[in-house]
Design a protein around this motif. Structure first.
Motif, mmCIF file in Angstrom:
data_model
loop_
_atom_site.group_PDB
_atom_site.id
_atom_site.type_symbol
_atom_site.label_atom_id
_atom_site.label_comp_id
_atom_site.label_asym_id
_atom_site.label_seq_id
_atom_site.Cartn_x
_atom_site.Cartn_y
_atom_site.Cartn_z
ATOM 1 N N SER A 113 -3.573 -0.346 -0.998
ATOM 2 C CA SER A 113 -4.016 -1.623 -1.659
ATOM 3 C C SER A 113 -5.138 -1.590 -2.682
ATOM 4 N N GLU A 114 -6.262 -0.863 -2.394
ATOM 5 C CA GLU A 114 -7.537 -0.655 -2.848
ATOM 6 C C GLU A 114 -7.490 0.146 -4.109
ATOM 7 N N ILE A 115 -6.839 1.492 -3.701
ATOM 8 C CA ILE A 115 -6.763 2.387 -4.796
ATOM 9 C C ILE A 115 -5.593 1.666 -5.823
ATOM 10 N N GLY A 116 -4.596 1.232 -5.458
ATOM 11 C CA GLY A 116 -3.791 0.864 -6.247
ATOM 12 C C GLY A 116 -4.126 -0.198 -7.314
ATOM 13 N N LYS A 117 -4.794 -1.244 -6.772
ATOM 14 C CA LYS A 117 -5.688 -2.262 -7.587
ATOM 15 C C LYS A 117 -6.632 -1.681 -8.546
ATOM 16 N N ALA A 118 -6.912 -0.694 -8.202
ATOM 17 C CA ALA A 118 -8.473 -0.086 -9.089
ATOM 18 C C ALA A 118 -8.004 0.734 -10.140
ATOM 19 N N TYR A 119 -6.588 1.749 -9.618
ATOM 20 C CA TYR A 119 -6.392 2.977 -10.490
ATOM 21 C C TYR A 119 -4.748 2.846 -10.920
ATOM 22 N N GLY A 120 -4.076 1.727 -10.281
ATOM 23 C CA GLY A 120 -2.417 1.967 -10.434
ATOM 24 C C GLY A 120 -2.192 1.677 -11.945
ATOM 25 N N LYS A 121 -1.628 2.638 -12.463
ATOM 26 C CA LYS A 121 -1.283 2.474 -14.129
ATOM 27 C C LYS A 121 0.015 1.454 -14.297
ATOM 28 N N THR A 122 0.883 1.712 -13.427
ATOM 29 C CA THR A 122 1.993 0.814 -13.267
ATOM 30 C C THR A 122 2.524 0.442 -11.777
ATOM 31 N N THR A 123 2.390 -1.059 -11.553
ATOM 32 C CA THR A 123 2.869 -1.257 -10.103
ATOM 33 C C THR A 123 4.197 -2.042 -10.403
ATOM 34 N N PHE A 124 5.146 -1.655 -9.208
ATOM 35 C CA PHE A 124 6.229 -2.113 -8.946
ATOM 36 C C PHE A 124 6.357 -2.995 -7.720
ATOM 37 N N LEU A 125 7.290 -4.051 -7.833
ATOM 38 C CA LEU A 125 7.645 -4.888 -6.557
ATOM 39 C C LEU A 125 8.423 -3.772 -5.898
ATOM 40 N N ILE A 126 8.277 -3.671 -4.553
ATOM 41 C CA ILE A 126 8.757 -2.768 -3.572
ATOM 42 C C ILE A 126 10.259 -3.186 -3.409
ATOM 43 N N THR A 127 10.692 -4.333 -3.723
ATOM 44 C CA THR A 127 12.042 -4.934 -3.205
ATOM 45 C C THR A 127 12.882 -4.450 -4.492
ATOM 46 N N SER A 128 12.439 -4.643 -5.555
ATOM 47 C CA SER A 128 13.384 -4.711 -6.758
ATOM 48 C C SER A 128 12.901 -3.675 -7.972
ATOM 49 N N LEU A 129 11.803 -2.956 -7.572
ATOM 50 C CA LEU A 129 11.187 -2.196 -8.594
ATOM 51 C C LEU A 129 10.727 -2.536 -10.221
ATOM 52 N N LYS A 130 10.824 -4.061 -9.837
ATOM 53 C CA LYS A 130 10.437 -4.447 -11.293
ATOM 54 C C LYS A 130 8.760 -4.496 -11.585
ATOM 55 N N PRO A 131 8.440 -4.124 -12.723
ATOM 56 C CA PRO A 131 6.849 -4.135 -12.927
ATOM 57 C C PRO A 131 6.284 -5.416 -12.695
ATOM 58 N N VAL A 132 5.243 -5.624 -11.793
ATOM 59 C CA VAL A 132 4.280 -6.524 -11.636
ATOM 60 C C VAL A 132 3.031 -6.309 -11.839
ATOM 61 N N PRO A 133 2.018 -7.423 -12.085
ATOM 62 C CA PRO A 133 0.555 -6.912 -12.123
ATOM 63 C C PRO A 133 0.015 -6.598 -10.967
ATOM 64 N N ARG A 134 -1.214 -5.780 -11.133
ATOM 65 C CA ARG A 134 -2.025 -5.340 -9.959
ATOM 66 C C ARG A 134 -2.289 -6.283 -9.154
ATOM 67 N N GLY A 135 -2.194 -6.229 -7.742
ATOM 68 C CA GLY A 135 -2.601 -7.119 -6.751
ATOM 69 C C GLY A 135 -1.522 -8.145 -6.364
ATOM 70 N N THR A 136 -0.329 -7.908 -6.773
ATOM 71 C CA THR A 136 0.656 -8.701 -6.480
ATOM 72 C C THR A 136 1.125 -8.343 -5.316
ATOM 73 N N GLU A 137 1.453 -9.474 -4.086
ATOM 74 C CA GLU A 137 1.960 -8.988 -2.598
ATOM 75 C C GLU A 137 3.126 -8.409 -2.863
ATOM 76 N N GLY A 138 3.323 -7.181 -2.151
ATOM 77 C CA GLY A 138 4.546 -6.341 -2.095
ATOM 78 C C GLY A 138 4.709 -5.476 -3.146
ATOM 79 N N ALA A 139 3.505 -5.308 -4.157
ATOM 80 C CA ALA A 139 3.475 -4.538 -5.086
ATOM 81 C C ALA A 139 3.168 -2.953 -4.534
ATOM 82 N N ILE A 140 3.907 -1.880 -5.240
ATOM 83 C CA ILE A 140 3.361 -0.550 -5.041
ATOM 84 C C ILE A 140 2.949 0.212 -6.312
ATOM 85 N N SER A 141 2.248 1.391 -6.109
ATOM 86 C CA SER A 141 2.090 2.289 -7.291
ATOM 87 C C SER A 141 2.050 3.603 -6.892
ATOM 88 N N LEU A 142 2.287 4.673 -7.758
ATOM 89 C CA LEU A 142 2.194 5.871 -7.398
ATOM 90 C C LEU A 142 0.858 6.361 -7.085
#
Length: 229
Positions: A113-142
């Motif tokens: 969560s914390e590294i993704g919010k700080a450095y995530g270049k592209t965040t995706f919703l885990i259920t649909s893989l659609k791009p979402v803003p950093r900090g969105t519930e259920g978002a993941i990033s590389l």
């Protein structure tokens, strides 16, 4: 302590007493390390996260709800491990693996969560893989996903190499895998249930409890059926 609110500090003393009573200094230090590493990663890029409105509240300090949401599963595993060589058909080593995995899972989630919010270049919703803003519930990033593996591994390898709560390197692998799996499932819960109508009770602390419970359950199952513990 700046990492805890006054109430959080009082509850952490109760938690620490329970862990020292059941597992001694070795189990206690695993939880302390979790707390320090979790707080350290929370402060990474904190000013930027604050500007974006996605930083941890109260300046990153944890309250009682955070303490128990993160560690209640661990307390249950610690209590079970202290009952003797076997409890409810499972060996004490299996319960210890569950204890370590529960805290490793929460640390993996915090790192993600914390590294993704700080450095995530592209965040995706885990259920649909659609791009979402950093900090969105259920978002993941590389970046967050890689960080989650690192976080889970750090606590697991400490439990193995320093305090010996995990007896083998295979156990480290199981705890790290369980931490990663629990973190991914937590993202699914966040994306599908949290902040949804009818699930007002699904707070971050409740999700954290399920997160740690799932991580511990995965580790216990793998410990029994894969490692033969």
């Amino acid at each position: 302590m700046t990492m805890l609110t006054p109430e959080g500090f009082a509850h952490s003393l109760a938690l620490g007493t329970m862990l020292w009573t059941t597992l001694g200094w070795r189990g206690w230090t695993v939880c302390v390390l979790y707390l320090f590493l979790g707080q350290a990663v929370t402060k990474v890029g904190f000013e930027e996260k604050t500007k974006l409105g996605i930083a941890e509240g109260r300046g990153g300090r944890r309250g009682p709800e955070n303490v128990w949401g993160s560690a209640f599963t661990g307390v249950l595993c610690a209590a079970a491990a202290s009952q003797g060589s076997e409890f409810l058909g499972l060996s004490s080593n299996v319960w210890l693996l569950g204890y370590v995995a529960s805290l490793a899972t929460k640390l993996a989630d915090t790192f993600a969560s914390e590294i993704g919010k700080a450095y995530g270049k592209t965040t995706f919703l885990i259920t649909s893989l659609k791009p979402v803003p950093r900090g969105t519930e259920g978002a993941i990033s590389l970046e967050g996903t890689v960080a989650s593996v690192i976080g889970g591994f750090l606590l697991s390898i400490y439990a193995y190499s320093v305090v010996g709560l995990v007896p083998t390197l295979e156990g480290v692998g199981v705890a790290t895998f369980a931490a990663f799996g629990g973190t991914m499932i937590e993202s699914l819960i966040g994306a599908t249930l949290q902040e949804k109508e009818g699930f007002d009770w699904m707070s971050n602390e409740v999700v954290n409890f399920f997160n740690t419970l799932i991580g511990a359950a995965i580790a216990i199952a793998l410990g029994v059926f894969v490692l033969g513990m």
